[in-house]
Design a protein around this motif. Structure first.
Motif, short mmCIF file in Angstrom:
data_model
loop_
_atom_site.label_atom_id
_atom_site.label_comp_id
_atom_site.label_asym_id
_atom_site.label_seq_id
_atom_site.Cartn_x
_atom_site.Cartn_y
_atom_site.Cartn_z
N VAL A 49 0.84 -1.19 0.00
CA VAL A 49 0.00 0.00 0.00
C VAL A 49 0.88 1.24 0.00
CG1 VAL A 49 -1.77 1.30 1.24
CG2 VAL A 49 -1.87 -1.20 1.18
N LYS A 50 0.70 2.10 -0.98
CA LYS A 50 1.50 3.32 -1.08
C LYS A 50 1.04 4.32 -0.02
CE LYS A 50 3.03 6.84 -4.38
NZ LYS A 50 2.92 7.35 -5.77
N GLY A 51 2.01 4.90 0.68
CA GLY A 51 1.69 5.84 1.75
C GLY A 51 0.91 5.19 2.88
N ASP A 52 1.24 3.95 3.19
CA ASP A 52 0.53 3.16 4.19
C ASP A 52 0.43 3.90 5.53
OD1 ASP A 52 -0.53 1.24 5.81
OD2 ASP A 52 1.21 -0.09 5.76
N PRO A 53 -0.79 4.26 5.98
CA PRO A 53 -0.92 5.00 7.24
C PRO A 53 -0.67 4.14 8.47
CG PRO A 53 -3.08 4.49 6.36
CD PRO A 53 -2.09 4.05 5.32
N TYR A 54 -0.63 2.83 8.29
CA TYR A 54 -0.45 1.93 9.43
C TYR A 54 1.01 1.59 9.67
CZ TYR A 54 -5.39 1.36 8.36
OH TYR A 54 -6.71 1.60 8.10
N GLN A 55 1.90 2.18 8.90
CA GLN A 55 3.32 1.87 9.03
C GLN A 55 3.87 2.30 10.39
OE1 GLN A 55 5.72 3.52 5.93
NE2 GLN A 55 7.65 2.77 6.76
N GLY A 56 3.37 3.38 10.93
CA GLY A 56 3.91 3.91 12.18
C GLY A 56 3.34 3.26 13.42
N ALA A 57 2.36 2.37 13.27
CA ALA A 57 1.76 1.71 14.43
C ALA A 57 2.68 0.61 14.96
CB ALA A 57 0.40 1.13 14.07
N VAL A 58 2.50 0.29 16.22
CA VAL A 58 3.22 -0.83 16.83
C VAL A 58 2.18 -1.88 17.20
CG1 VAL A 58 4.69 -1.57 18.74
CG2 VAL A 58 5.01 0.68 17.73
N THR A 59 2.22 -3.01 16.53
CA THR A 59 1.19 -4.04 16.73
C THR A 59 1.75 -5.34 17.27
OG1 THR A 59 1.43 -4.78 14.44
CG2 THR A 59 -0.20 -3.08 14.88
N GLU A 60 3.05 -5.43 17.44
CA GLU A 60 3.67 -6.64 17.95
C GLU A 60 4.89 -6.25 18.78
OE1 GLU A 60 3.41 -9.99 17.77
OE2 GLU A 60 1.54 -10.11 16.65
N ARG A 61 5.36 -7.17 19.60
CA ARG A 61 6.64 -6.96 20.27
C ARG A 61 7.74 -7.18 19.24
NH1 ARG A 61 10.26 -10.95 23.01
NH2 ARG A 61 11.83 -9.70 24.03
N PHE A 62 8.57 -6.16 19.04
CA PHE A 62 9.59 -6.27 18.03
C PHE A 62 10.67 -7.25 18.47
CE2 PHE A 62 11.59 -3.36 20.87
CZ PHE A 62 12.95 -3.44 20.62
N PRO A 63 11.28 -7.97 17.54
CA PRO A 63 12.27 -8.99 17.90
C PRO A 63 13.55 -8.38 18.46
CG PRO A 63 12.18 -8.71 15.52
CD PRO A 63 11.06 -7.91 16.08
N VAL A 64 14.12 -9.04 19.44
CA VAL A 64 15.39 -8.61 20.02
C VAL A 64 16.37 -9.77 19.96
CG1 VAL A 64 14.32 -6.94 21.58
CG2 VAL A 64 14.64 -9.29 22.33
N ALA A 65 17.64 -9.45 20.02
CA ALA A 65 18.69 -10.47 19.97
C ALA A 65 18.92 -11.02 21.36
CB ALA A 65 19.98 -9.88 19.40
N GLY A 66 18.63 -12.30 21.56
CA GLY A 66 18.83 -12.91 22.87
C GLY A 66 17.72 -12.54 23.83
N ARG A 67 17.85 -12.99 25.06
CA ARG A 67 16.85 -12.69 26.07
C ARG A 67 17.20 -11.40 26.81
NH1 ARG A 67 18.00 -14.65 31.42
NH2 ARG A 67 20.02 -15.68 31.56
#
Length: 228
Positions: free
Chosen positions: A166-184
């Motif tokens: 989607v061009k100019g996707d307005p939902y790009q700036g939302a946070v909908t999941e826990r972002f992955p991190v390296a290790g615990r």
């Protein structure tokens, strides 16, 4: 030998009369319980409760025993409600809600039909984006501390569920999941001083003897996670 056995057995037999009378009362109560029409339904309900509660407690337990999330939440709740006003104090989050135009999808808009996604901000006010990365883990699969809540800072954007075509996707700036991190991420702080600075660490593993799981139980909780 016989006389000795009788001398010991006779008092026991005499006392058994009273035991039998009390036992009869217990058996009568048990019979009434088994004959009651609600007993079967109650036992089925208890079985269902234990079946659902047990996996919940195994999942939620490490949030208390390892991450100390319950106490940390209430430690900072007082500050969250400390904004001075004419009546004493108010909730600080409320001060940031009236920044969206009426009818928009901001967090303070009644009747919003979508989550906040950067639309409808009043002039001079910042755009609002939903942050739904709240369900962070407590431990990894081996019971080692992986306390995600409050240890990753403020995430600007992470939405692997959006349609990237989607061009100019307005939902790009939302946070909908826990972002992955390296290790615990390890344990949380054990104490906080008056400036909010943490000191010491909580346990790095579940207590000995505690059963646990790092995945919530139930139906429909796990879905294929899109790759970022």
């Amino acid at each position: 030998m016989t006389a000795s056995a009788l001398s010991i057995g006779v008092p026991v037999t005499q006392r058994s009369v009273g035991l039998n009378e009390r036992l009869q009362e217990a058996m009568d109560a048990l019979r009434q319980l088994t004959q009651a029409p609600t007993t079967t339904g109650a036992l089925r309900g208890l079985t269902a409760t234990v079946g659902t509660l047990q996996p919940q407690l195994r999942y939620l337990g490490p949030y208390v025993t390892v991450c100390n999330s319950w106490n940390i939440f209430w430690t900072f709740a007082a500050e969250h409600l400390s904004a001075p006003d004419d009546t004493g104090s108010s909730q600080r989050a409320l001060l940031n809600m009236a920044t969206q135009a009426p009818g928009s999808d901001g967090i303070g808009s009644s009747g919003a039909n979508e989550f906040a996604h950067g639309k409808g901000a009043l002039p001079g006010r910042a755009d609002q984006y939903v942050h739904n990365n709240v369900y962070a883990p407590a431990v990894d699969a081996r019971g080692n501390a992986d306390c995600g809540a409050g240890q990753t800072g403020y995430i600007q954007a992470y939405n692997p569920l959006r349609d990237k075509s989607v061009k100019g996707d307005p939902y790009q700036g939302a946070v909908t999941e826990r972002f992955p991190v390296a290790g615990r991420l390890g344990p949380t702080y054990a104490q906080f001083d008056k400036e909010g600075k943490g000191h010491g660490l909580n346990p790095d593993h579940v207590p000995a003897g505690e059963t646990f799981t790092n995945r919530p139980g139930g139906h429909g909780v796990d879905i294929a996670r899109p790759q970022p």
